[in-house]
Write a protein that holds these residues in place. Structure first.
Motif, PDB file in Angstrom:
ATOM      1  N   HIS A   1       0.829  -1.202   0.000  1.00  0.00           N
ATOM      2  CA  HIS A   1       0.000   0.000   0.000  1.00  0.00           C
ATOM      3  C   HIS A   1       0.871   1.262   0.000  1.00  0.00           C
ATOM      4  N   SER A   2       1.702   1.394   1.030  1.00  0.00           N
ATOM      5  CA  SER A   2       2.632   2.523   1.133  1.00  0.00           C
ATOM      6  C   SER A   2       4.040   1.966   0.936  1.00  0.00           C
ATOM      7  N   THR A  16       7.541   1.970   1.291  1.00  0.00           N
ATOM      8  CA  THR A  16       8.439   2.678   2.191  1.00  0.00           C
ATOM      9  C   THR A  16       9.725   3.135   1.516  1.00  0.00           C
ATOM     10  N   ILE A  48       2.347   6.056  -2.533  1.00  0.00           N
ATOM     11  CA  ILE A  48       1.129   5.339  -2.149  1.00  0.00           C
ATOM     12  C   ILE A  48       0.555   4.685  -3.393  1.00  0.00           C
ATOM     13  N   SER A  50       1.345   2.004   6.326  1.00  0.00           N
ATOM     14  CA  SER A  50       0.097   2.750   6.147  1.00  0.00           C
ATOM     15  C   SER A  50      -0.839   2.607   7.343  1.00  0.00           C
ATOM     16  N   ILE A  88      -2.531   6.171   7.390  1.00  0.00           N
ATOM     17  CA  ILE A  88      -3.377   6.350   6.211  1.00  0.00           C
ATOM     18  C   ILE A  88      -4.654   5.554   6.432  1.00  0.00           C
ATOM     19  N   THR A 148       1.859  10.671  -3.123  1.00  0.00           N
ATOM     20  CA  THR A 148       2.781  10.578  -1.982  1.00  0.00           C
ATOM     21  C   THR A 148       2.131   9.879  -0.796  1.00  0.00           C
ATOM     22  N   SER A 149       2.923   9.085  -0.110  1.00  0.00           N
ATOM     23  CA  SER A 149       2.499   8.474   1.140  1.00  0.00           C
ATOM     24  C   SER A 149       2.564   9.515   2.252  1.00  0.00           C
ATOM     25  N   THR A 150       1.685   9.394   3.234  1.00  0.00           N
ATOM     26  CA  THR A 150       1.755  10.292   4.386  1.00  0.00           C
ATOM     27  C   THR A 150       2.611   9.695   5.506  1.00  0.00           C
TER      28      THR A 150
END
Length: 383
Positions: free
Chosen positions: A139-140, A142, A147, A172, A176, A295-297
Protein backbone atom coordinates in the motif's frame (compact mmCIF):
# COMPACT_ATOMS: atom_id res chain seq x y z
CA UNK A 1 24.82 16.59 24.16
CA UNK A 2 23.70 13.12 25.18
CA UNK A 3 20.12 11.86 24.90
CA UNK A 4 18.96 14.38 22.29
CA UNK A 5 18.75 11.76 19.54
CA UNK A 6 15.90 12.38 17.10
CA UNK A 7 14.68 9.59 14.85
CA UNK A 8 13.03 10.76 11.62
CA UNK A 9 13.11 7.57 9.58
CA UNK A 10 10.18 5.43 8.38
CA UNK A 11 10.88 2.85 11.08
CA UNK A 12 11.62 2.41 13.86
CA UNK A 13 9.66 5.53 14.72
CA UNK A 14 9.68 7.66 17.91
CA UNK A 15 8.15 6.04 20.99
CA UNK A 16 6.04 8.06 23.49
CA UNK A 17 7.31 8.31 27.05
CA UNK A 18 4.09 6.73 28.35
CA UNK A 19 4.77 3.70 26.19
CA UNK A 20 8.40 3.45 27.30
CA UNK A 21 7.35 3.64 30.95
CA UNK A 22 4.73 0.93 30.42
CA UNK A 23 7.37 -1.31 28.86
CA UNK A 24 9.64 -0.85 31.89
CA UNK A 25 7.24 -2.67 34.23
CA UNK A 26 8.06 -6.10 35.57
CA UNK A 27 6.80 -8.84 33.23
CA UNK A 28 3.99 -11.12 34.37
CA UNK A 29 3.17 -14.67 33.34
CA UNK A 30 1.89 -14.80 29.79
CA UNK A 31 -0.56 -17.56 30.76
CA UNK A 32 -1.99 -15.63 33.70
CA UNK A 33 -5.53 -14.25 33.88
CA UNK A 34 -4.11 -10.73 34.25
CA UNK A 35 -2.27 -11.03 30.96
CA UNK A 36 -5.38 -12.51 29.28
CA UNK A 37 -7.18 -9.29 30.17
CA UNK A 38 -4.43 -7.28 28.47
CA UNK A 39 -4.68 -9.44 25.33
CA UNK A 40 -8.46 -8.97 25.29
CA UNK A 41 -8.13 -5.18 25.44
CA UNK A 42 -5.39 -5.11 22.79
CA UNK A 43 -7.38 -7.35 20.45
CA UNK A 44 -10.45 -5.13 20.72
CA UNK A 45 -8.42 -1.99 20.04
CA UNK A 46 -6.55 -3.61 17.13
CA UNK A 47 -9.91 -4.29 15.49
CA UNK A 48 -10.80 -0.62 16.01
CA UNK A 49 -7.54 0.50 14.40
CA UNK A 50 -7.96 -1.91 11.48
CA UNK A 51 -11.63 -0.87 11.07
CA UNK A 52 -12.68 -4.50 11.01
CA UNK A 53 -14.64 -7.24 12.72
CA UNK A 54 -12.25 -9.83 11.28
CA UNK A 55 -9.52 -11.56 13.26
CA UNK A 56 -6.44 -9.42 13.94
CA UNK A 57 -3.59 -11.67 15.06
CA UNK A 58 -0.36 -10.71 16.84
CA UNK A 59 2.93 -12.40 15.96
CA UNK A 60 6.35 -12.01 17.53
CA UNK A 61 7.86 -10.92 14.22
CA UNK A 62 8.67 -7.94 12.04
CA UNK A 63 6.44 -6.65 9.26
CA UNK A 64 8.20 -9.03 6.88
CA UNK A 65 7.26 -11.92 9.17
CA UNK A 66 3.65 -10.75 9.16
CA UNK A 67 3.64 -10.61 5.36
CA UNK A 68 5.26 -14.02 5.04
CA UNK A 69 2.56 -15.41 7.33
CA UNK A 70 -0.05 -13.65 5.20
CA UNK A 71 1.26 -15.40 2.10
CA UNK A 72 2.03 -18.95 3.28
CA UNK A 73 -1.21 -19.57 5.19
CA UNK A 74 -3.53 -19.19 2.24
CA UNK A 75 -1.71 -20.64 -0.77
CA UNK A 76 -0.36 -23.96 -2.05
CA UNK A 77 2.84 -24.81 -3.95
CA UNK A 78 2.62 -24.12 -7.68
CA UNK A 79 -0.30 -21.68 -7.43
CA UNK A 80 -0.16 -18.41 -9.35
CA UNK A 81 0.07 -15.00 -7.69
CA UNK A 82 0.18 -11.49 -9.10
CA UNK A 83 2.60 -9.19 -7.28
CA UNK A 84 2.84 -5.40 -7.58
CA UNK A 85 6.50 -4.35 -7.64
CA UNK A 86 7.46 -0.66 -7.64
CA UNK A 87 9.96 -0.63 -4.80
CA UNK A 88 12.03 -2.61 -2.32
CA UNK A 89 9.10 -4.17 -0.52
CA UNK A 90 6.99 -5.11 -3.52
CA UNK A 91 10.15 -6.79 -4.79
CA UNK A 92 10.53 -8.61 -1.45
CA UNK A 93 7.05 -10.16 -1.57
CA UNK A 94 7.85 -11.61 -4.99
CA UNK A 95 11.02 -13.16 -3.56
CA UNK A 96 9.10 -14.70 -0.65
CA UNK A 97 6.53 -16.20 -3.02
CA UNK A 98 9.25 -17.72 -5.21
CA UNK A 99 11.00 -19.13 -2.13
CA UNK A 100 7.83 -21.09 -1.35
CA UNK A 101 7.39 -22.42 -4.87
CA UNK A 102 4.60 -20.14 -6.05
CA UNK A 103 4.32 -19.02 -9.66
CA UNK A 104 4.92 -15.28 -9.61
CA UNK A 105 3.93 -12.74 -12.22
CA UNK A 106 4.86 -9.17 -11.46
CA UNK A 107 3.28 -5.90 -12.53
CA UNK A 108 6.05 -3.36 -12.20
CA UNK A 109 6.45 0.39 -12.19
CA UNK A 110 9.49 2.63 -11.94
CA UNK A 111 10.59 3.26 -8.37
CA UNK A 112 8.97 6.55 -7.38
CA UNK A 113 5.88 5.93 -9.53
CA UNK A 114 2.64 4.23 -8.42
CA UNK A 115 1.43 0.92 -9.79
CA UNK A 116 -0.92 1.20 -12.78
CA UNK A 117 -4.29 -0.21 -11.66
CA UNK A 118 -5.36 -0.72 -15.28
CA UNK A 119 -2.65 -3.34 -15.75
CA UNK A 120 -4.15 -5.28 -12.85
CA UNK A 121 -7.63 -4.96 -14.35
CA UNK A 122 -6.50 -6.32 -17.69
CA UNK A 123 -4.55 -9.19 -16.17
CA UNK A 124 -7.39 -10.22 -13.86
CA UNK A 125 -10.07 -9.94 -16.56
CA UNK A 126 -7.96 -12.10 -18.89
CA UNK A 127 -7.74 -14.84 -16.25
CA UNK A 128 -10.85 -16.70 -17.40
CA UNK A 129 -9.67 -19.96 -15.82
CA UNK A 130 -9.21 -18.23 -12.44
CA UNK A 131 -5.62 -19.41 -12.03
CA UNK A 132 -4.58 -16.31 -10.10
CA UNK A 133 -5.07 -17.18 -6.44
CA UNK A 134 -3.79 -13.96 -4.86
CA UNK A 135 -2.86 -10.38 -5.67
CA UNK A 136 -0.16 -8.97 -3.39
CA UNK A 137 0.12 -5.19 -3.05
CA UNK A 138 2.30 -2.85 -1.03
CA UNK A 139 0.00 0.00 0.00
CA UNK A 140 2.63 2.52 1.13
CA UNK A 141 5.98 1.72 -0.53
CA UNK A 142 8.44 2.68 2.19
CA UNK A 143 11.47 2.70 -0.10
CA UNK A 144 10.13 5.53 -2.26
CA UNK A 145 7.34 7.26 -0.33
CA UNK A 146 4.72 6.32 -2.95
CA UNK A 147 1.13 5.34 -2.15
CA UNK A 148 -0.32 2.69 -4.45
CA UNK A 149 -3.98 2.72 -5.63
CA UNK A 150 -5.07 -0.09 -3.32
CA UNK A 151 -8.78 0.71 -3.33
CA UNK A 152 -8.99 0.62 -7.14
CA UNK A 153 -6.86 -2.51 -7.52
CA UNK A 154 -8.96 -4.21 -4.84
CA UNK A 155 -12.14 -3.55 -6.85
CA UNK A 156 -10.65 -5.46 -9.77
CA UNK A 157 -9.65 -8.29 -7.45
CA UNK A 158 -13.22 -8.42 -6.15
CA UNK A 159 -14.53 -8.59 -9.74
CA UNK A 160 -12.25 -11.61 -10.29
CA UNK A 161 -14.08 -13.25 -7.34
CA UNK A 162 -11.59 -16.09 -6.72
CA UNK A 163 -8.33 -14.27 -5.94
CA UNK A 164 -7.46 -13.03 -2.48
CA UNK A 165 -5.96 -9.59 -1.98
CA UNK A 166 -2.96 -9.63 0.35
CA UNK A 167 -1.83 -6.17 1.50
CA UNK A 168 1.40 -4.85 2.94
CA UNK A 169 0.10 -2.06 5.18
CA UNK A 170 3.30 -1.87 7.22
CA UNK A 171 3.73 1.90 6.84
CA UNK A 172 0.10 2.75 6.15
CA UNK A 173 -1.72 1.28 9.18
CA UNK A 174 -2.20 4.17 11.59
CA UNK A 175 -0.98 6.81 9.14
CA UNK A 176 -3.38 6.35 6.21
CA UNK A 177 -7.03 5.35 6.12
CA UNK A 178 -7.26 1.59 5.51
CA UNK A 179 -10.96 0.68 6.00
CA UNK A 180 -10.52 -3.08 5.85
CA UNK A 181 -14.14 -4.13 6.14
CA UNK A 182 -15.52 -1.39 3.89
CA UNK A 183 -13.05 -2.34 1.15
CA UNK A 184 -13.27 -6.07 1.80
CA UNK A 185 -9.53 -6.64 2.13
CA UNK A 186 -8.62 -10.28 2.76
CA UNK A 187 -5.18 -10.30 4.38
CA UNK A 188 -3.49 -7.19 5.78
CA UNK A 189 -0.03 -7.27 7.37
CA UNK A 190 1.67 -4.58 9.44
CA UNK A 191 4.46 -4.07 12.00
CA UNK A 192 4.77 -2.46 15.40
CA UNK A 193 7.68 -0.09 14.71
CA UNK A 194 5.74 2.17 12.33
CA UNK A 195 2.39 3.84 13.00
CA UNK A 196 1.84 1.84 16.19
CA UNK A 197 4.41 3.97 18.05
CA UNK A 198 6.19 1.06 19.75
CA UNK A 199 9.58 -0.60 19.10
CA UNK A 200 10.10 -3.42 16.58
CA UNK A 201 9.08 -6.94 17.48
CA UNK A 202 5.36 -7.39 16.82
CA UNK A 203 3.70 -8.18 13.53
CA UNK A 204 -0.04 -8.05 12.88
CA UNK A 205 -2.15 -9.95 10.36
CA UNK A 206 -5.83 -9.23 9.73
CA UNK A 207 -7.67 -12.14 8.09
CA UNK A 208 -11.06 -12.17 6.36
CA UNK A 209 -13.63 -14.97 6.21
CA UNK A 210 -12.72 -15.59 2.55
CA UNK A 211 -9.06 -15.97 3.49
CA UNK A 212 -9.89 -18.43 6.26
CA UNK A 213 -11.75 -20.53 3.70
CA UNK A 214 -8.59 -20.58 1.58
CA UNK A 215 -6.59 -21.55 4.69
CA UNK A 216 -8.51 -24.82 4.95
CA UNK A 217 -7.10 -26.10 1.65
CA UNK A 218 -3.71 -24.32 1.58
CA UNK A 219 -0.72 -26.66 1.82
CA UNK A 220 2.37 -24.46 2.03
CA UNK A 221 4.48 -25.50 5.07
CA UNK A 222 3.95 -23.53 8.25
CA UNK A 223 4.44 -24.03 11.95
CA UNK A 224 5.45 -21.01 14.02
CA UNK A 225 3.61 -18.76 11.55
CA UNK A 226 0.52 -20.99 11.35
CA UNK A 227 -2.23 -18.40 11.70
CA UNK A 228 -4.79 -21.04 12.61
CA UNK A 229 -2.96 -21.55 15.89
CA UNK A 230 -2.95 -17.80 16.54
CA UNK A 231 -6.66 -17.57 15.75
CA UNK A 232 -7.50 -20.35 18.19
CA UNK A 233 -5.39 -18.79 20.94
CA UNK A 234 -6.60 -15.23 20.32
CA UNK A 235 -10.22 -16.32 20.69
CA UNK A 236 -9.20 -17.49 24.18
CA UNK A 237 -7.31 -14.24 24.92
CA UNK A 238 -4.04 -16.12 24.78
CA UNK A 239 -1.14 -16.83 22.42
CA UNK A 240 0.17 -20.08 20.92
CA UNK A 241 3.78 -19.29 21.82
CA UNK A 242 5.56 -17.02 24.28
CA UNK A 243 4.71 -13.40 23.40
CA UNK A 244 6.88 -10.30 24.11
CA UNK A 245 5.10 -9.37 27.34
CA UNK A 246 6.71 -5.96 27.86
CA UNK A 247 6.25 -4.96 24.23
CA UNK A 248 2.57 -5.74 24.63
CA UNK A 249 2.43 -3.51 27.71
CA UNK A 250 3.62 -0.76 25.39
CA UNK A 251 1.13 -1.69 22.68
CA UNK A 252 -1.71 -1.52 25.18
CA UNK A 253 -0.84 2.09 26.05
CA UNK A 254 -0.09 3.10 22.44
CA UNK A 255 -3.50 1.89 21.29
CA UNK A 256 -5.14 3.78 24.16
CA UNK A 257 -3.36 6.94 22.97
CA UNK A 258 -4.48 6.34 19.38
CA UNK A 259 -8.09 5.87 20.44
CA UNK A 260 -7.94 9.09 22.46
CA UNK A 261 -6.77 10.96 19.34
CA UNK A 262 -9.30 9.25 17.07
CA UNK A 263 -8.86 7.78 13.59
CA UNK A 264 -9.94 10.83 11.60
CA UNK A 265 -7.73 13.23 13.57
CA UNK A 266 -4.83 10.80 13.28
CA UNK A 267 -5.11 10.65 9.49
CA UNK A 268 -5.52 14.44 9.24
CA UNK A 269 -2.40 14.93 11.36
CA UNK A 270 -0.33 12.71 9.09
CA UNK A 271 -1.60 14.50 5.99
CA UNK A 272 -0.80 17.88 7.52
CA UNK A 273 2.72 16.86 8.55
CA UNK A 274 3.37 15.46 5.07
CA UNK A 275 2.20 18.64 3.37
CA UNK A 276 4.34 20.78 5.66
CA UNK A 277 7.43 18.65 5.12
CA UNK A 278 7.00 18.67 1.35
CA UNK A 279 6.43 22.42 1.26
CA UNK A 280 9.59 23.03 3.29
CA UNK A 281 11.65 20.70 1.12
CA UNK A 282 10.43 22.30 -2.11
CA UNK A 283 11.23 25.77 -0.76
CA UNK A 284 14.81 24.61 -0.21
CA UNK A 285 15.12 23.83 -3.92
CA UNK A 286 15.10 20.05 -3.51
CA UNK A 287 13.08 17.68 -5.68
CA UNK A 288 10.67 15.06 -4.39
CA UNK A 289 10.66 11.50 -5.74
CA UNK A 290 6.88 11.02 -5.55
CA UNK A 291 4.50 13.67 -6.85
CA UNK A 292 1.89 15.35 -4.65
CA UNK A 293 -0.97 13.10 -5.82
CA UNK A 294 0.79 9.80 -5.13
CA UNK A 295 2.78 10.58 -1.98
CA UNK A 296 2.50 8.47 1.14
CA UNK A 297 1.75 10.29 4.39
CA UNK A 298 4.25 8.03 6.14
CA UNK A 299 7.53 8.97 4.47
CA UNK A 300 8.88 11.56 2.01
CA UNK A 301 11.70 10.64 -0.37
CA UNK A 302 13.92 13.54 -1.46
CA UNK A 303 16.30 13.64 -4.42
CA UNK A 304 19.59 15.39 -3.75
CA UNK A 305 21.08 17.77 -6.32
CA UNK A 306 24.44 19.45 -5.90
CA UNK A 307 24.90 18.11 -2.38
CA UNK A 308 24.96 14.33 -2.01
CA UNK A 309 22.28 12.53 -0.04
CA UNK A 310 24.82 10.75 2.15
CA UNK A 311 26.64 13.98 3.06
CA UNK A 312 23.29 15.49 4.05
CA UNK A 313 22.50 12.49 6.25
CA UNK A 314 25.94 12.45 7.83
CA UNK A 315 25.90 16.18 8.59
CA UNK A 316 22.42 16.09 10.13
CA UNK A 317 23.47 13.18 12.34
CA UNK A 318 26.77 14.76 13.38
CA UNK A 319 25.59 18.35 13.88
CA UNK A 320 22.01 17.90 15.06
CA UNK A 321 21.79 14.23 16.11
CA UNK A 322 18.85 13.83 13.72
CA UNK A 323 18.70 10.56 11.80
CA UNK A 324 17.05 10.41 8.38
CA UNK A 325 17.00 7.36 6.12
CA UNK A 326 18.97 6.76 2.94
CA UNK A 327 17.96 5.26 -0.37
CA UNK A 328 17.91 1.53 -1.04
CA UNK A 329 19.42 -0.53 -3.87
CA UNK A 330 19.89 1.62 -6.99
CA UNK A 331 18.59 4.69 -5.12
CA UNK A 332 21.30 4.44 -2.47
CA UNK A 333 23.20 7.73 -2.39
CA UNK A 334 20.64 9.36 -4.69
CA UNK A 335 17.81 10.03 -2.25
CA UNK A 336 17.21 10.47 1.45
CA UNK A 337 13.95 9.74 3.23
CA UNK A 338 12.23 11.59 6.07
CA UNK A 339 9.76 9.57 8.12
CA UNK A 340 6.77 11.38 9.59
CA UNK A 341 4.49 8.66 10.89
CA UNK A 342 3.45 7.56 14.34
CA UNK A 343 4.48 9.71 17.30
CA UNK A 344 5.49 12.75 15.23
CA UNK A 345 4.29 16.33 15.79
CA UNK A 346 4.37 19.70 14.06
CA UNK A 347 7.40 20.66 16.17
CA UNK A 348 9.28 17.65 14.80
CA UNK A 349 8.62 18.69 11.20
CA UNK A 350 9.77 22.26 11.82
CA UNK A 351 12.88 20.95 13.56
CA UNK A 352 13.90 18.60 10.76
CA UNK A 353 13.26 21.22 8.05
CA UNK A 354 15.30 23.80 9.98
CA UNK A 355 18.13 21.29 10.44
CA UNK A 356 18.00 20.33 6.76
CA UNK A 357 18.13 23.99 5.77
CA UNK A 358 21.14 24.60 7.98
CA UNK A 359 22.81 21.45 6.69
CA UNK A 360 22.46 22.53 3.06
CA UNK A 361 23.98 25.93 3.87
CA UNK A 362 26.83 24.26 5.77
CA UNK A 363 27.51 22.01 2.79
CA UNK A 364 27.70 24.98 0.45
CA UNK A 365 24.36 24.90 -1.33
CA UNK A 366 24.19 28.49 -2.63
CA UNK A 367 20.53 28.21 -3.67
CA UNK A 368 19.24 28.19 -0.10
CA UNK A 369 17.95 31.43 1.40
CA UNK A 370 18.02 31.17 5.20
CA UNK A 371 14.53 30.75 6.64
CA UNK A 372 12.68 29.79 3.46
CA UNK A 373 12.16 26.14 4.38
CA UNK A 374 10.79 26.79 7.84
CA UNK A 375 8.62 29.62 6.50
CA UNK A 376 7.06 27.36 3.87
CA UNK A 377 6.40 24.55 6.38
CA UNK A 378 5.05 27.02 8.94
CA UNK A 379 2.59 28.42 6.42
CA UNK A 380 1.05 24.95 5.97
CA UNK A 381 0.92 24.34 9.71
CA UNK A 382 -0.54 27.78 10.37
CA UNK A 383 -3.47 27.38 7.97
Amino acid sequence: MEDKHMLMIPGPTPVPEKVLLAMSKHPIGHRSSDFSEIIAEITENLKWLHQTQNDVLMLTASGTGAMEAGIINFLSPGESVLVGNNGKFGERWGKICRAFGLKVEEITAEWGKPLDSELFRKKLEADSQKKIKAVIITHSETSTGVINPLETINKYVKDHEKALIIVDAVTSLGAINVPIDDWGLDVVGSGSQKGYMIPPGLGFVCVSKKAWEAYETATLPRFYLDLGAYRKATHKNSSPFTPPVNLMYGLQVALQMMKAEGLEKMFIRHRRLTDAARAGIKALGLSLLADDKTTSTAVTAVMSTGVTAESIRATMKRQFDIVIAGGQDHLKGKIFRIGHLGFVSERDILTVIAALESTLITLGDKRVTPGVGVAAASKILGD
